[in-house]
Scaffold this active site. Structure first.
Site, PDB file in Angstrom:
ATOM      1  N   GLU A  70      10.475  17.145  14.305  1.00 49.56           N
ATOM      2  CA  GLU A  70      11.068  16.766  13.025  1.00 49.56           C
ATOM      3  C   GLU A  70      10.457  17.622  11.921  1.00 49.56           C
ATOM      4  OE1 GLU A  70      11.919  12.769  10.355  1.00 49.56           O
ATOM      5  OE2 GLU A  70      10.118  12.858  11.588  1.00 49.56           O
ATOM      6  N   LYS A  96       0.857  -1.193   0.000  1.00 57.55           N
ATOM      7  CA  LYS A  96       0.000   0.000   0.000  1.00 57.55           C
ATOM      8  C   LYS A  96       0.893   1.243   0.000  1.00 57.55           C
ATOM      9  CE  LYS A  96      -1.693   2.549   3.156  1.00 57.55           C
ATOM     10  NZ  LYS A  96      -1.529   3.862   2.446  1.00 57.55           N
ATOM     11  N   GLY A 128       7.270   5.562   8.186  1.00 55.57           N
ATOM     12  CA  GLY A 128       6.447   6.765   8.268  1.00 55.57           C
ATOM     13  C   GLY A 128       6.491   7.382   9.654  1.00 55.57           C
ATOM     14  N   SER A 129       5.432   8.074   9.997  1.00 56.84           N
ATOM     15  CA  SER A 129       5.408   8.846  11.239  1.00 56.84           C
ATOM     16  C   SER A 129       5.263   7.952  12.463  1.00 56.84           C
ATOM     17  CB  SER A 129       4.252   9.850  11.211  1.00 56.84           C
ATOM     18  OG  SER A 129       3.012   9.185  11.329  1.00 56.84           O
ATOM     19  N   THR A 134       1.508   7.222  13.384  1.00 59.36           N
ATOM     20  CA  THR A 134       0.902   6.145  12.597  1.00 59.36           C
ATOM     21  C   THR A 134       1.467   4.796  13.022  1.00 59.36           C
ATOM     22  OG1 THR A 134       0.574   7.647  10.730  1.00 59.36           O
ATOM     23  CG2 THR A 134       0.483   5.287  10.267  1.00 59.36           C
ATOM     24  N   GLY A 135       2.763   4.754  13.308  1.00 58.13           N
ATOM     25  CA  GLY A 135       3.356   3.506  13.787  1.00 58.13           C
ATOM     26  C   GLY A 135       2.738   3.033  15.088  1.00 58.13           C
ATOM     27  N   CYS A 164      14.053  10.347   6.353  1.00 60.15           N
ATOM     28  CA  CYS A 164      13.980  10.030   7.785  1.00 60.15           C
ATOM     29  C   CYS A 164      15.344  10.150   8.458  1.00 60.15           C
ATOM     30  CB  CYS A 164      13.429   8.622   7.982  1.00 60.15           C
ATOM     31  SG  CYS A 164      11.703   8.427   7.502  1.00 60.15           S
ATOM     32  N   GLU A 206       9.830   1.636  10.897  1.00 64.01           N
ATOM     33  CA  GLU A 206      10.881   2.647  10.784  1.00 64.01           C
ATOM     34  C   GLU A 206      10.188   3.997  10.830  1.00 64.01           C
ATOM     35  OE1 GLU A 206      12.733   5.487   9.624  1.00 64.01           O
ATOM     36  OE2 GLU A 206      13.219   4.620   7.671  1.00 64.01           O
TER      37      GLU A 206
END
Length: 470
Positions: A374, A170, A221-222, A225-226, A277, A243
């Site tokens: 960030e 996705k 990603g963020s 969301t993780g 990142c 990650e």
């Protein structure tokens, strides 16, 4: 605007039945094409196709899987110009950087194809024979971001294939086109259902992380969301590699030759317009060299040619999307309002496109949003420190721990400081370098698990121990 783009499920093109959305060129703000998100039912179809394909793919001989992966790399190289053009169009980076991304994706595929999966003998004594093997997990779901759309998809998919898993990918809805084309190329080589691709955002992401027939999720990603993925995945205890966000700090040792390091520091800050990142995002410089470093970085920033990635003289493309552009601008304005000095940049050029000039901000410190958050964009805060203990304390002050670096000629001192930094990777006289053979992962709120190298490959497997009594 071009025609509708389709997903690929079980080897066949499928138009999503969910909400429609447009893919935007960040350099022009024009719509490239229209897509439709998948429904949850279509996600189920993709997972079912991957589950059926797994029964055969897991039994494919190791040498054959390696051969097919090299053929995928061939197809990437044969379509390099097309893939690089798609990257520039949907992500915005300069063409030369997009070409590098395609070349690296092919090389990464070949590296994974040639990795040996160990089967160690743990004991062979008079009383027992104990061996270990690595078995594929099943269906792996890959959720990728918008900053390196082809490369990160390859990072996720290829280790899964090498270890005998099947995949549902996705991509970000902001940059889905490269992943769609990647999966089409993969499906020219592999059996139907081994790699599938669906489009969607929060609803589909949540359905993936909770899905009972998905055995592992790998996400880049963020952090927020993780965290959501981890919470959703708890019901099935599926494997996770996350990650997540990074706010990487770098320390320049006192009395460092600034002419020797300034350009390399600049490059590792602003790679991909700072949208990486592992990019350097906070720079700590001794107060005796502080102004000189700010001046050197500003000189490098002012040399950049900001523009459309297809223009031959462009060295600096746009921020990828409007939301990120607004965040970058807001962080700079917050720093300005709280005493930050804009050494260069600090503005968006007039006209269409999500452009933002490369920006150096001085007279800020920990406690300013620009330092603590960030920024993930073309802005660098430069912070003065009194002594190295002060520098390490500020570098470690935060929730993130992806990467960090130490710069200077005294390698013994640099290595000593490296051990004090709270992050997954510490570079010395370098930053943001990720390699296929070197494990990479974060500490603290920057992630779970590692990618790359043998350690990363084995995260796609289940260890099985066979203990035989003699």
């Amino acid at each position: 605007m071009t025609t509708q783009r389709s997903m690929l499920i079980d080897g066949s093109p499928v138009i999503g039945t969910g909400d429609a959305f447009s893919v935007i060129n960040p350099a022009t703000e024009d719509a490239i094409c229209q897509c439709n998100m998948a429904s949850v039912e279509q996600l189920d179809q993709a997972v079912s196709a991957a589950r059926r394909a797994f029964a055969t793919w897991r039994q494919t001989p190791d040498a054959e899987r390696c051969r097919l992966m090299h053929r995928i790399a061939d197809r990437l190289e044969e379509n390099a110009d097309e893939l690089a053009g798609i990257i520039v169009q949907e992500q915005g980076k300069p063409l030369a950087l997009a070409q590098m991304e395609v070349g690296a994706a092919a090389a990464w595929t070949r590296y994974n194809a040639d990795l040996e999966i160990p089967e160690p003998l743990l004991e062979d004594s008079d009383s027992r024979h104990v061996s270990a093997c690595r078995k594929p997990l099943g269906v792996v779901a890959s959720i990728t971001p918008w900053n390196w759309p082809l490369m990160i998809a390859v990072w996720h998919i290829m280790p899964a294939l090498r270890t005998g898993n099947t995949v549902v990918s996705k991509p970000s809805g902001l940059t889905p086109l490269n992943t769609l084309r990647l999966v089409e190329l993969i499906n020219e080589v592999l059996p139907s259902g081994v790699v599938n691709v669906v489009m969607g955002e929060a609803e589909i992401g949540s359905a993936i992380s909770a899905h009972e027939d998905i055995d592992k999720v790998i996400f880049t990603g963020s952090t927020s969301t993780g965290q959501h993925i981890m919470a959703n995945a708890s019901g099935t205890l599926k494997r996770l590699t996350l990650e997540l966000g990074g706010n990487d700090a770098a320390i320049v040792l006192p009395d460092t030759d600034l002419d020797a390091v300034a350009e390399r520091i600049f490059d590792t800050v602003f790679i991909n317009m700072g949208q990486t990142c592992s990019a350097l995002k906070r720079l700590y410089v001794h107060e005796g060299q502080y102004e000189a470093m700010c001046s050197r970085l500003a000189e490098l920033a002012e040399r950049q040619k900001v523009g459309d990635g297809f223009a031959p003289d462009t060295t600096f493309g746009p921020v990828q999307n409007a939301d990120q552009h607004r965040l970058v601008s807001a962080l700079v304005e917050d720093a300005r309002a709280h005493g930050g000095r804009i050494v260069c940049g600090g503005e968006a050029p007039h006209g269409p496109g999500y452009f933002y000039s490369p920006t150096i901000v001085a007279d800020v410190s920990n406690g300013h949003r620009l330092v603590d958050e960030e920024q993930f964009g073309p802005v660098l805060p430069v912070v003065a420190y009194r002594d190295l203990e002060h520098a390490v304390s500020m570098a470690n002050d935060g929730a993130f721990g992806l990467g960090g670096s130490v710069w200077g000629a005294d390698l013994e001192l640099a290595n000593h400081l490296a051990t004090q930094l709270e992050c997954g990777t510490v570079w010395i006289n370098n930053h943001a370098e990720v390699l296929p053979n070197i494990p990479f992962g974060g500490s603290k709120m920057s992630g779970v698990g590692v990618e790359f190298g043998l350690e990363g490959l084995l995260e796609y497997t289940q260890l099985q121990v066979i203990n035989s009594r003699k």
